[in-house]
Design a protein around this motif. Structure first.
Motif, mmCIF file in Angstrom:
data_model
loop_
_atom_site.group_PDB
_atom_site.id
_atom_site.type_symbol
_atom_site.label_atom_id
_atom_site.label_comp_id
_atom_site.label_asym_id
_atom_site.label_seq_id
_atom_site.Cartn_x
_atom_site.Cartn_y
_atom_site.Cartn_z
ATOM 1 N N ALA A 15 -5.994 3.768 6.396
ATOM 2 C CA ALA A 15 -5.475 4.660 7.434
ATOM 3 C C ALA A 15 -5.077 3.875 8.680
ATOM 4 C CB ALA A 15 -6.517 5.722 7.781
ATOM 5 N N CYS A 16 -5.877 2.883 9.048
ATOM 6 C CA CYS A 16 -5.595 2.086 10.246
ATOM 7 C C CYS A 16 -4.292 1.299 10.105
ATOM 8 C CB CYS A 16 -6.760 1.151 10.546
ATOM 9 S SG CYS A 16 -7.206 0.036 9.189
ATOM 10 N N VAL A 17 -4.067 0.749 8.923
ATOM 11 C CA VAL A 17 -2.835 -0.010 8.674
ATOM 12 C C VAL A 17 -1.623 0.912 8.738
ATOM 13 C CG1 VAL A 17 -1.601 -1.442 7.007
ATOM 14 C CG2 VAL A 17 -4.077 -1.635 7.214
ATOM 15 N N SER A 18 -1.752 2.089 8.142
ATOM 16 C CA SER A 18 -0.633 3.018 8.050
ATOM 17 C C SER A 18 -0.222 3.572 9.405
ATOM 18 C CB SER A 18 -0.989 4.176 7.113
ATOM 19 O OG SER A 18 -1.328 3.704 5.822
ATOM 20 N N VAL A 19 -1.180 3.761 10.306
ATOM 21 C CA VAL A 19 -0.877 4.400 11.586
ATOM 22 C C VAL A 19 -0.412 3.421 12.654
ATOM 23 C CG1 VAL A 19 -3.122 4.222 12.767
ATOM 24 C CG2 VAL A 19 -1.727 6.294 13.046
ATOM 25 N N CYS A 20 -0.611 2.135 12.462
ATOM 26 C CA CYS A 20 -0.309 1.137 13.497
ATOM 27 C C CYS A 20 1.188 1.138 13.855
ATOM 28 C CB CYS A 20 -0.718 -0.254 13.032
ATOM 29 S SG CYS A 20 -0.367 -1.540 14.261
ATOM 30 N N PRO A 21 1.547 1.391 15.114
ATOM 31 C CA PRO A 21 2.963 1.449 15.498
ATOM 32 C C PRO A 21 3.632 0.078 15.570
ATOM 33 C CG PRO A 21 1.587 1.740 17.435
ATOM 34 C CD PRO A 21 0.651 1.710 16.251
ATOM 35 N N LYS A 22 2.858 -0.977 15.580
ATOM 36 C CA LYS A 22 3.406 -2.330 15.695
ATOM 37 C C LYS A 22 3.273 -3.134 14.405
ATOM 38 C CE LYS A 22 4.824 -2.163 19.937
ATOM 39 N NZ LYS A 22 6.261 -2.316 20.260
ATOM 40 N N ASP A 23 2.802 -2.511 13.348
ATOM 41 C CA ASP A 23 2.609 -3.208 12.063
ATOM 42 C C ASP A 23 1.836 -4.505 12.228
ATOM 43 O OD1 ASP A 23 4.020 -1.290 10.572
ATOM 44 O OD2 ASP A 23 5.930 -2.209 11.103
ATOM 45 N N CYS A 24 0.794 -4.455 13.050
ATOM 46 C CA CYS A 24 0.049 -5.689 13.316
ATOM 47 C C CYS A 24 -1.281 -5.757 12.570
ATOM 48 C CB CYS A 24 -0.174 -5.872 14.817
ATOM 49 S SG CYS A 24 -1.227 -4.633 15.590
ATOM 50 N N ILE A 25 -1.501 -4.823 11.634
ATOM 51 C CA ILE A 25 -2.734 -4.835 10.840
ATOM 52 C C ILE A 25 -2.392 -5.113 9.387
ATOM 53 C CG2 ILE A 25 -4.827 -3.583 10.200
ATOM 54 C CD1 ILE A 25 -4.451 -1.802 12.604
ATOM 55 N N SER A 26 -3.103 -6.046 8.794
ATOM 56 C CA SER A 26 -2.914 -6.384 7.383
ATOM 57 C C SER A 26 -4.225 -6.188 6.638
ATOM 58 C CB SER A 26 -2.452 -7.839 7.231
ATOM 59 O OG SER A 26 -1.259 -8.075 7.947
ATOM 60 N N MET A 27 -4.123 -5.843 5.360
ATOM 61 C CA MET A 27 -5.304 -5.739 4.513
ATOM 62 C C MET A 27 -5.459 -7.055 3.771
ATOM 63 S SD MET A 27 -6.591 -2.722 5.064
ATOM 64 C CE MET A 27 -7.727 -2.388 3.707
ATOM 65 N N LEU A 28 -6.536 -7.777 4.055
ATOM 66 C CA LEU A 28 -6.774 -9.080 3.444
ATOM 67 C C LEU A 28 -8.016 -9.033 2.565
ATOM 68 C CD1 LEU A 28 -5.990 -11.513 6.414
ATOM 69 C CD2 LEU A 28 -4.451 -10.636 4.650
ATOM 70 N N GLU A 29 -7.973 -9.764 1.468
ATOM 71 C CA GLU A 29 -9.051 -9.757 0.485
ATOM 72 C C GLU A 29 -10.161 -10.705 0.904
ATOM 73 O OE1 GLU A 29 -8.997 -11.309 -3.946
ATOM 74 O OE2 GLU A 29 -7.913 -9.400 -3.817
ATOM 75 N N ASP A 30 -11.411 -10.230 0.806
ATOM 76 C CA ASP A 30 -12.546 -11.105 1.096
ATOM 77 C C ASP A 30 -12.991 -11.813 -0.173
ATOM 78 O OD1 ASP A 30 -13.932 -9.209 -0.370
ATOM 79 O OD2 ASP A 30 -15.471 -8.840 1.148
ATOM 80 N N ASN A 31 -14.098 -12.552 -0.102
ATOM 81 C CA ASN A 31 -14.527 -13.350 -1.258
ATOM 82 C C ASN A 31 -15.023 -12.487 -2.420
ATOM 83 O OD1 ASN A 31 -16.860 -12.617 0.314
ATOM 84 N ND2 ASN A 31 -18.047 -14.110 -0.844
ATOM 85 N N GLU A 32 -15.290 -11.195 -2.186
ATOM 86 C CA GLU A 32 -15.697 -10.292 -3.255
ATOM 87 C C GLU A 32 -14.508 -9.544 -3.860
ATOM 88 O OE1 GLU A 32 -18.685 -7.687 -1.726
ATOM 89 O OE2 GLU A 32 -20.169 -9.280 -1.426
ATOM 90 N N GLY A 33 -13.322 -9.746 -3.300
ATOM 91 C CA GLY A 33 -12.124 -9.112 -3.846
ATOM 92 C C GLY A 33 -11.772 -7.778 -3.217
#
Length: 387
Positions: A15-33
């Protein structure tokens, strides 16, 4: 800005990524996937929208008691293709018949679990059946809003936290939106799923174990987590390979399912799920009615029976016109057979050790359940030594 310091407090809904007006949030994978949001602080304008739509920071309550039904699709062929009673297909067909769009979790070409949509009944086949991996939602929330604003009817199906994330992201009710979630045990690691498939393909095709298989679509033609070839209750994990080989293994013997059901491979937020029954934001919740053989032995045929929890009674009268059998139930009775309806699973005491060993040793998935049993026995022995 959103800042994940405790992974127990992020369900990965996007939800946070989708709502960001500046497209400054990315979903990154941690060591558990698992995917977690990461903010580009240079581009961030501190609007706080990402925090406002977070379903963990701002959970919505659902105080009403749901109507509960045992549910069976009268079309037996659809029921046999489904995990339980085949009710999702009926809901989806209703929306498509009205010119709508259906979103759900499916496999991509390389057998990762992702969210996608279809506008045809033929396209519903990819959404049938359980996928015991956390799905990558991608930009589905944005697509849902685009369809809704254009006046299209939309059915969005997903885990309870994904539905809660969508509702928070939309920030207003839509009469043309139907949301369907499921009673969730917890979401397992996509990383372990990928490793399991790689190891399985290498074993079946005689490929060296240290070689990475790039395109799994070249080796696997179909996967079912809940194949009913030998019955609904004793379901099998079924994999069909492009060389003609078919592997069908009881779920309790399958190494991937063993790790999942031991609760070791779950996302950390699943141990304190913010979206259990009295916090769900969906219109309908689906589940397995595991106790149907005791409650209704006359209708039990080991082909699958679902539970239907209706939360939004005012707009769901069409349910009683569907081609299915509905039998009213009491919530306290069905909870006895499926406690995940109300409760999160407990976080295993050995989870950190499990992941530390797995990541450092790069062990095969088939060894994982052995690790979990070894760690459990080691803890028990240490307790007795202290007595």
């Amino acid at each position: 800005m959103i800042n994940i310091t405790d992974k127990h407090k992020c369900c990965g809904c996007t939800a946070c990524v989708s709502v960001c007006p500046k497209d400054c949030i990315s979903m990154l994978e941690d060591n558990e996937g698992f995917l977690y949001p990461v903010v580009d602080s240079v581009k961030c304008i501190d609007c706080s929208l990402c925090e406002k739509v977070c379903p963990v920071l701002h959970p919505l309550k659902n105080e009403s008691e749901p109507l509960v039904f045992a549910a069976i699709n009268n079309d037996e062929s659809i029921r046999m293709q489904s995990s339980s009673g085949g009710i999702f297909t009926l809901l989806a067909e209703y929306v498509i018949d009205r010119g709508g769009v259906v979103f759900g979790a499916c496999f991509d070409r390389d057998w990762n679990v992702v969210h996608d949509y279809t506008e045809t009944k033929e396209g519903l086949a990819k959404f049938r059946g359980s996928k015991y991996v956390q799905s990558n939602v991608g930009n589905s929330f944005i697509q849902v809003k685009t369809f809704l604003d254009a006046g299209r009817e939309v059915l969005f199906s997903g885990t309870p936290c994904q539905v809660a994330g969508l509702k928070n992201y939309l920030r207003k009710p839509y009469l043309n939106l139907l949301t369907v979630d499921l009673v969730c045990h917890g979401v397992p690691s996509p990383y372990i799923w990928r490793k399991y498939l790689q190891e399985t393909v290498c074993r079946v095709y005689g490929i060296k174990k240290n070689k990475s298989v790039v395109n799994l679509c070249d080796y696997i033609s179909d996967i079912s987590f809940r194949a009913k070839d030998r019955g609904w209750k004793k379901y099998n994990v079924k994999v069909i390979y492009r060389n003609g080989k078919v592997e069908m293994m009881p779920y309790f013997e399958n190494p991937y399912m063993n790790v999942f059901l031991s609760d070791l491979s779950l996302r950390q937020s699943c141990y304190a799920c913010p979206a259990k029954l009295h916090n769900v934001q969906s219109d309908i919740t689906l589940a397995d009615f595991w106790g149907v053989d005791e409650v209704y032995p006359d209708i039990y045929d080991d082909k699958g029976c679902g539970l239907l929890f209706i939360h939004s009674k005012e707009k769901l009268d069409f349910l009683f016109r569907m081609n299915c059998r509905l039998l009213h139930q009491k919530l306290d009775i069905v909870v006895n057979y499926n406690p995940n309806i109300l409760r999160s699973v407990n976080e295993p005491i050995n989870r950190k050790f499990f992941w530390a060993v797995y990541c450092s040793q790069n062990l095969q998935v088939s060894y994982l359940i052995t690790i979990s049993k070894f760690v459990f026995m080691r803890i028990i022995r240490s307790i007795f030594r202290c007595l």
